[in-house]
Enzyme design. Structure first.
Site, mmCIF file in Angstrom:
data_model
loop_
_atom_site.group_PDB
_atom_site.id
_atom_site.type_symbol
_atom_site.label_atom_id
_atom_site.label_comp_id
_atom_site.label_asym_id
_atom_site.label_seq_id
_atom_site.Cartn_x
_atom_site.Cartn_y
_atom_site.Cartn_z
ATOM 1 N N GLU A 172 7.801 0.991 5.044
ATOM 2 C CA GLU A 172 7.264 -0.067 5.893
ATOM 3 C C GLU A 172 7.492 -1.396 5.177
ATOM 4 O O GLU A 172 7.278 -1.478 3.955
ATOM 5 C CB GLU A 172 5.756 0.164 6.113
ATOM 6 C CG GLU A 172 5.101 -0.882 6.995
ATOM 7 C CD GLU A 172 3.597 -0.629 7.208
ATOM 8 O OE1 GLU A 172 2.981 0.080 6.378
ATOM 9 O OE2 GLU A 172 3.054 -1.145 8.178
ATOM 10 N N HIS A 195 0.823 -1.219 0.000
ATOM 11 C CA HIS A 195 0.000 0.000 0.000
ATOM 12 C C HIS A 195 0.850 1.259 0.000
ATOM 13 O O HIS A 195 2.015 1.233 0.368
ATOM 14 C CB HIS A 195 -0.983 0.025 1.185
ATOM 15 C CG HIS A 195 -0.340 -0.019 2.541
ATOM 16 N ND1 HIS A 195 -0.068 -1.198 3.199
ATOM 17 C CD2 HIS A 195 0.084 0.962 3.366
ATOM 18 C CE1 HIS A 195 0.491 -0.932 4.374
ATOM 19 N NE2 HIS A 195 0.601 0.370 4.502
HETATM 20 CO CO CO Z 1 1.226 1.086 6.320
#
Ligand code: CO
Length: 135
Positions: free
Chosen positions: A130, A7
């Protein structure tokens, strides 16, 4: 090491307005999830399913939200982080740490119930990264 882009996270001070923006412009209604509060992560999320990836809208929730400082610096919101999938988070963390890259804290269970870590944006050209273990 990294696999697919899981994402792109976008911080916003008004998640209803941001979700409506996507519904009214780039996305269809069924691509945009309902808002979900995640008190343990200090955020409310909306996901926009783009087929090959997702946009994750993030609005601060509660007092110690991890995105509060970002929104203070960027009141209009903006891209907060990119999340890439890895097969083996522990070996990714060990490799990066051994090479001198800054891993922010220990791996913990992220917003999708899977182990994640964040990497220091100063080591990645100004981008907060991330890594999420998916297997
Ligand atoms: Co995230």
């Amino acid at each position: 090491m990294i696999g697919r882009l899981n994402h792109v996270a976008i911080a916003t001070a008004d998640i209803e307005a941001s979700a409506a923006l996507y519904k009214n412009t780039l996305a269809s209604e069924d691509q945009v999830s309902a808002p979900k509060q995640l008190p343990e992560h200090g955020v409310t999320t909306v996901f926009i399913d783009t087929g090959n990836s997702k946009i994750e809208l993030l609005e601060p929730l509660g007092d110690n939200s991890p995105i509060a400082a970002f929104l203070e610096r960027n009141p209009a919101g903006g891209v907060h982080h990119l999340c890439f999938e890895v097969e083996d988070l522990e070996s990714a963390v060990n490799k990066l740490t051994a090479e001198g890259y800054r891993v922010l804290g220990k791996p913990k269970i992220g917003a999708h119930g899977l182990p994640v870590v964040f990497l220091h944006p100063k080591d990645f050209g100004g981008v907060l990264m991330e890594l999420e273990q998916v297997s």
